[in-house]
Scaffold this motif. Structure first.
Motif, PDB file in Angstrom:
ATOM      1  N   SER A  26       0.833  -1.293   0.101  1.00  0.00           N
ATOM      2  CA  SER A  26       0.018  -0.149   0.096  1.00  0.00           C
ATOM      3  C   SER A  26       0.843   1.101  -0.026  1.00  0.00           C
ATOM      4  O   SER A  26       2.031   1.367   0.594  1.00  0.00           O
ATOM      5  CB  SER A  26      -0.985   0.022   1.251  1.00  0.00           C
ATOM      6  OG  SER A  26      -1.531   1.227   1.450  1.00  0.00           O
ATOM      7  N   SER A  27       0.255   2.372  -0.650  1.00  0.00           N
ATOM      8  CA  SER A  27       1.122   3.569  -0.772  1.00  0.00           C
ATOM      9  C   SER A  27       0.711   4.601   0.056  1.00  0.00           C
ATOM     10  O   SER A  27       1.072   5.716   0.301  1.00  0.00           O
ATOM     11  CB  SER A  27       1.085   4.246  -2.292  1.00  0.00           C
ATOM     12  OG  SER A  27      -0.209   4.235  -2.528  1.00  0.00           O
ATOM     13  N   ASP A  28      -0.090   4.247   0.967  1.00  0.00           N
ATOM     14  CA  ASP A  28      -0.575   5.128   2.039  1.00  0.00           C
ATOM     15  C   ASP A  28       0.294   5.181   3.115  1.00  0.00           C
ATOM     16  O   ASP A  28       0.781   4.120   3.798  1.00  0.00           O
ATOM     17  CB  ASP A  28      -1.920   4.530   2.932  1.00  0.00           C
ATOM     18  CG  ASP A  28      -3.253   4.474   1.817  1.00  0.00           C
ATOM     19  OD1 ASP A  28      -3.084   5.263   0.705  1.00  0.00           O
ATOM     20  OD2 ASP A  28      -3.929   3.629   1.922  1.00  0.00           O
ATOM     21  N   THR A  34       2.786   5.702  14.751  1.00  0.00           N
ATOM     22  CA  THR A  34       3.224   4.441  14.050  1.00  0.00           C
ATOM     23  C   THR A  34       4.835   4.634  13.650  1.00  0.00           C
ATOM     24  O   THR A  34       5.468   3.788  13.784  1.00  0.00           O
ATOM     25  CB  THR A  34       2.492   3.834  12.693  1.00  0.00           C
ATOM     26  OG1 THR A  34       1.092   3.907  13.182  1.00  0.00           O
ATOM     27  CG2 THR A  34       3.034   2.553  12.535  1.00  0.00           C
ATOM     28  N   VAL A  35       5.134   5.745  13.043  1.00  0.00           N
ATOM     29  CA  VAL A  35       6.565   6.120  12.838  1.00  0.00           C
ATOM     30  C   VAL A  35       7.302   6.072  13.911  1.00  0.00           C
ATOM     31  O   VAL A  35       8.492   5.341  13.948  1.00  0.00           O
ATOM     32  CB  VAL A  35       6.509   7.368  11.976  1.00  0.00           C
ATOM     33  CG1 VAL A  35       8.183   7.989  11.727  1.00  0.00           C
ATOM     34  CG2 VAL A  35       5.845   7.173  10.585  1.00  0.00           C
ATOM     35  N   ALA A  36       6.868   6.914  15.124  1.00  0.00           N
ATOM     36  CA  ALA A  36       7.528   6.639  16.353  1.00  0.00           C
ATOM     37  C   ALA A  36       7.707   5.153  16.803  1.00  0.00           C
ATOM     38  O   ALA A  36       8.667   4.885  17.610  1.00  0.00           O
ATOM     39  CB  ALA A  36       6.761   7.630  17.358  1.00  0.00           C
ATOM     40  N   ARG A  37       6.725   4.477  16.859  1.00  0.00           N
ATOM     41  CA  ARG A  37       6.878   3.047  17.235  1.00  0.00           C
ATOM     42  C   ARG A  37       7.859   2.278  16.473  1.00  0.00           C
ATOM     43  O   ARG A  37       8.557   1.507  16.853  1.00  0.00           O
ATOM     44  CB  ARG A  37       5.573   2.395  16.987  1.00  0.00           C
ATOM     45  CG  ARG A  37       5.313   1.002  17.820  1.00  0.00           C
ATOM     46  CD  ARG A  37       4.019   0.441  17.759  1.00  0.00           C
ATOM     47  NE  ARG A  37       3.968  -1.056  17.998  1.00  0.00           N
ATOM     48  CZ  ARG A  37       2.961  -2.041  17.892  1.00  0.00           C
ATOM     49  NH1 ARG A  37       1.909  -1.453  17.618  1.00  0.00           N
ATOM     50  NH2 ARG A  37       3.247  -3.055  18.522  1.00  0.00           N
ATOM     51  N   CYS A 113      10.355  -1.213  -0.452  1.00  0.00           N
ATOM     52  CA  CYS A 113       8.888  -1.716   0.236  1.00  0.00           C
ATOM     53  C   CYS A 113       8.784  -0.488   1.272  1.00  0.00           C
ATOM     54  O   CYS A 113       7.732  -0.158   1.506  1.00  0.00           O
ATOM     55  CB  CYS A 113       8.854  -2.895   0.586  1.00  0.00           C
ATOM     56  SG  CYS A 113       8.671  -4.305  -0.684  1.00  0.00           S
ATOM     57  N   ALA A 114       9.816  -0.244   1.845  1.00  0.00           N
ATOM     58  CA  ALA A 114       9.628   0.603   3.080  1.00  0.00           C
ATOM     59  C   ALA A 114       9.318   2.167   2.740  1.00  0.00           C
ATOM     60  O   ALA A 114       8.454   2.840   3.344  1.00  0.00           O
ATOM     61  CB  ALA A 114      10.879   0.725   3.914  1.00  0.00           C
ATOM     62  N   LEU A 115       9.859   2.593   1.715  1.00  0.00           N
ATOM     63  CA  LEU A 115       9.708   3.887   1.326  1.00  0.00           C
ATOM     64  C   LEU A 115       8.241   4.100   0.632  1.00  0.00           C
ATOM     65  O   LEU A 115       7.796   5.453   0.689  1.00  0.00           O
ATOM     66  CB  LEU A 115      10.696   4.329   0.028  1.00  0.00           C
ATOM     67  CG  LEU A 115      10.722   3.767  -0.925  1.00  0.00           C
ATOM     68  CD1 LEU A 115       9.833   4.612  -2.246  1.00  0.00           C
ATOM     69  CD2 LEU A 115      12.101   3.649  -1.706  1.00  0.00           C
ATOM     70  N   ARG A 116       7.450   2.885   0.529  1.00  0.00           N
ATOM     71  CA  ARG A 116       6.295   3.382  -0.107  1.00  0.00           C
ATOM     72  C   ARG A 116       5.242   3.897   1.194  1.00  0.00           C
ATOM     73  O   ARG A 116       4.379   4.607   1.071  1.00  0.00           O
ATOM     74  CB  ARG A 116       5.713   2.218  -0.683  1.00  0.00           C
ATOM     75  CG  ARG A 116       6.186   1.868  -2.149  1.00  0.00           C
ATOM     76  CD  ARG A 116       5.637   0.709  -2.765  1.00  0.00           C
ATOM     77  NE  ARG A 116       4.242   0.798  -2.882  1.00  0.00           N
ATOM     78  CZ  ARG A 116       3.879   1.207  -4.136  1.00  0.00           C
ATOM     79  NH1 ARG A 116       4.596   1.686  -5.118  1.00  0.00           N
ATOM     80  NH2 ARG A 116       2.560   1.324  -4.231  1.00  0.00           N
ATOM     81  N   ARG A 117       5.607   3.295   2.266  1.00  0.00           N
ATOM     82  CA  ARG A 117       4.592   3.509   3.699  1.00  0.00           C
ATOM     83  C   ARG A 117       5.340   4.609   4.651  1.00  0.00           C
ATOM     84  O   ARG A 117       4.550   5.102   5.262  1.00  0.00           O
ATOM     85  CB  ARG A 117       4.380   2.210   4.163  1.00  0.00           C
ATOM     86  CG  ARG A 117       3.848   1.019   3.594  1.00  0.00           C
ATOM     87  CD  ARG A 117       2.438   1.360   3.240  1.00  0.00           C
ATOM     88  NE  ARG A 117       1.764   1.944   4.098  1.00  0.00           N
ATOM     89  CZ  ARG A 117       1.031   1.126   5.196  1.00  0.00           C
ATOM     90  NH1 ARG A 117       1.163  -0.267   4.996  1.00  0.00           N
ATOM     91  NH2 ARG A 117       0.297   1.656   6.023  1.00  0.00           N
ATOM     92  N   GLY A 311       0.953  -4.300   7.315  1.00  0.00           N
ATOM     93  CA  GLY A 311       1.092  -3.404   6.002  1.00  0.00           C
ATOM     94  C   GLY A 311       2.185  -3.600   5.057  1.00  0.00           C
ATOM     95  O   GLY A 311       2.335  -2.956   3.934  1.00  0.00           O
ATOM     96  N   VAL A 312       3.065  -4.776   5.231  1.00  0.00           N
ATOM     97  CA  VAL A 312       4.261  -5.207   4.373  1.00  0.00           C
ATOM     98  C   VAL A 312       3.544  -6.263   3.682  1.00  0.00           C
ATOM     99  O   VAL A 312       4.121  -7.544   3.816  1.00  0.00           O
ATOM    100  CB  VAL A 312       5.541  -5.277   5.352  1.00  0.00           C
ATOM    101  CG1 VAL A 312       6.396  -5.503   4.207  1.00  0.00           C
ATOM    102  CG2 VAL A 312       5.594  -4.320   6.281  1.00  0.00           C
ATOM    103  N   GLN A 313       2.673  -6.332   2.648  1.00  0.00           N
ATOM    104  CA  GLN A 313       2.214  -7.241   2.149  1.00  0.00           C
ATOM    105  C   GLN A 313       2.683  -8.217   1.352  1.00  0.00           C
ATOM    106  O   GLN A 313       2.824  -9.637   1.458  1.00  0.00           O
ATOM    107  CB  GLN A 313       0.938  -6.909   1.058  1.00  0.00           C
ATOM    108  CG  GLN A 313      -0.291  -6.207   1.962  1.00  0.00           C
ATOM    109  CD  GLN A 313      -0.230  -4.815   1.971  1.00  0.00           C
ATOM    110  OE1 GLN A 313       1.108  -4.116   1.926  1.00  0.00           O
ATOM    111  NE2 GLN A 313      -1.127  -4.065   2.197  1.00  0.00           N
TER     112      GLN A 313
END
Length: 502
Positions: A26-28, A34-37, A113-117, A311-313
């Motif tokens: 997902s690109s959302d 969540t970033v802080a976690r 994959c990480a940079l999309r979210r 989120g990491v499909q």
């Protein structure tokens, strides 16, 4: 030219796979909380992956790895009047270089994959995560070289690897930073927050391959001689894409032998359910290492599914791959039957029916493995939701993995099949790719209902119900594969007589 053509086809397939894997993410963008976690908990999780690489390297080194030398090189070079460290330096550097390339490639895919979210510069994600992957690959071989050069026994190497892994697990559970590899995990998250303490972990990862190169001169000649003969056979089997032979040779390389005394002794002499009892008798002689490997692969599949839910499909591919590898061990009774066709011909039972009956015990073993995968992730999410999704995914994933492993075991090596195709050999590259990718792909299909469950809340649907409906479809595909195994020999016999099978 054949090698170049296969490389060309493989590059195209890898590019398509990369686009597909990154495209299903997902690109959302995730929420700031969540970033802080991720910044707080991510380093320990990444450090655990790095610790697993080091532990596997230590274990492999304790069994004589990782160098794969030719027999003449062992006989005439290592036994000659030359410095053994200088003679082993070239092969050791090549091993580290190959592992580092694989690690960097895997890290780059994870960065994509990480940079999309997540927020951050795309170049920084590719560089940081790719660099950590590169160090992980180099550390894997470096740890193996250290264990091999110091001639640690398999027990000592395994215990040390378990200690490294346990330290990272403590960091995850207690939210600590005791393991140096947890500091290395911070380097992968530099696009989110820069922490200079990550250089501690980077230094440790760099030290492992350097120490390995320094200590590789102590490699045992007896172990190198034994591995050299097996490696030659392994290369030939890998060239033919003969998965069964590769598995047997890998077991010999790892000195993995069946137990002399079974875990439980059966005393029944009845002929009823003979195939069922034979399968369990083989399972009861599994060594501890194979049971532990099955548990680890089940845990990997469970955490991969958990990561896909968050989120990491693309991790569904990891889950399916782990279950496929586990199923290759589970279908050992079927593989043993296929290894001795002359004994199979003496049994008054059609070959297809015999093969299908051999799937029963592996299916039970894989159901238990998938249930274990669900059990290990229960503390990390909503228990009711995990059990609901697990009830739908366990039968689908287990049967698909068993069917994929059975296809890989029963099929002739793809290269041998293609060599018999005559004029159609022009399509060799694409057909080899399909024949090699279809069995593990089937195992991945068994996990795909999870993707349908992930998308269900956006449509206002219940994830468990959607996963159950999707699992019915994947079970149907696996059922068709079981039917093909049942009539496979009849189709081959009809084709050999020039008939069209009905």
């Amino acid at each position: 030219m054949d090698a170049l053509y296969q490389t060309y086809v493989a590059a195209i397939a890898a590019g398509v796979a990369l686009i597909w894997v990154t495209g299903i993410v997902s690109s959302d963008k995730v929420a700031p909380g969540t970033v802080a976690r991720i910044v707080a908990e991510g380093p320990a999780l990444i450090g655990a992956v790095l610790a697993l690489c080091v532990a596997l390297g230590l274990r492999g080194g304790g069994r004589g790895g990782p160098l794969a030398l030719e027999e003449p090189e062992v006989t005439f070079v290592l036994l000659g009047p030359v410095d053994r460290g200088a003679a082993l330096l070239g092969p050791a550097v090549r091993q580290i270089r190959t592992a580092a390339f694989v690690g960097a490639s895997s890290g780059a895919v994870a960065g994509l994959c990480a940079l999309r979210r997540l927020p951050g510069n795309p170049v920084s994600w590719l560089v940081c995560v790719g660099a950590v992957g590169l160090l992980a690959g180099a550390a894997f071989v470096g740890a193996a070289l250290i264990a091999s050069g110091r001639r640690w026994s398999p027990v000592v190497a395994t215990v040390l690897g378990a200690a490294v892994l346990a330290l990272s697990v403590v960091d995850i559970v207690r939210d600590l930073s005791w393991s140096p590899l947890t500091f290395a995990g911070k380097a992968a998250l530099w696009p989110l927050r820069f922490e200079a303490s990550a250089f501690i972990g980077i230094a440790v990862l760099l030290a492992l391959p350097l120490l390995g190169l320094y200590m590789c001169a102590g490699t045992s000649l007896e172990a190198a001689k034994r591995r050299a003969g097996l490696q030659a056979q392994l290369r030939f089997a890998a060239t033919l894409y003969d998965v069964r032979t590769v598995i047997l040779l890998r077991r010999q390389l790892n000195q993995e032998e069946s137990r002399v005394h079974p875990w439980l002794q059966g005393h029944s002499a009845r002929t009823n359910f003979a195939v069922w009892r034979r399968g369990w008798n083989g399972f009861m002689r599994w060594p501890v290492t194979r049971l532990v490997r099955l548990a680890i692969l089940g845990a990997v599949a469970g955490f991969a599914c958990l990561g896909a839910w968050h989120g990491v499909q693309p991790l569904v591919v990891v889950a399916g791959g782990a279950l496929f590898v586990a199923a290759l061990d589970a279908v050992e009774p079927l593989a043993q039957e296929n290894d001795h066709p002359h004994m199979r011909m003496s049994i008054p039972l059609a070959e297809g029916r015999l093969n299908v009956r051999h799937l029963a015990v592996p299916l039970v073993v894989m159901l238990a493995t998938c249930a274990f995968a669900v059990a290990v992730i229960l503390p990390f999410g909503d228990t009711h939701l995990i059990l609901q999704l697990g009830g739908a995914l366990i039968p689908s994933a287990a049967l698909a993995a068993v069917c994929g492993a059975a296809l890989s075991t029963l099929a002739e090596p793809p290269l041998l099949r293609i060599m018999q195709m005559g004029p159609a050999v022009d399509l060799m590259g694409m057909q080899m790719l399909f024949l090699a990718a279809w069995p593990p792909g089937l195992a991945v299909i068994g996990v795909l209902p999870l993707l349908a469950a992930i998308a269900a809340p956006d449509q206002g649907l219940d994830p468990g119900s959607v996963a159950g409906a999707a699992a019915f479809f994947t079970l149907s595909i696996s059922g068709l594969v079981v039917g093909w195994i049942l009539v496979r020999e009849q189709i081959k016999a009809a084709r050999s007589r020039g008939l069209t099978p009905t």
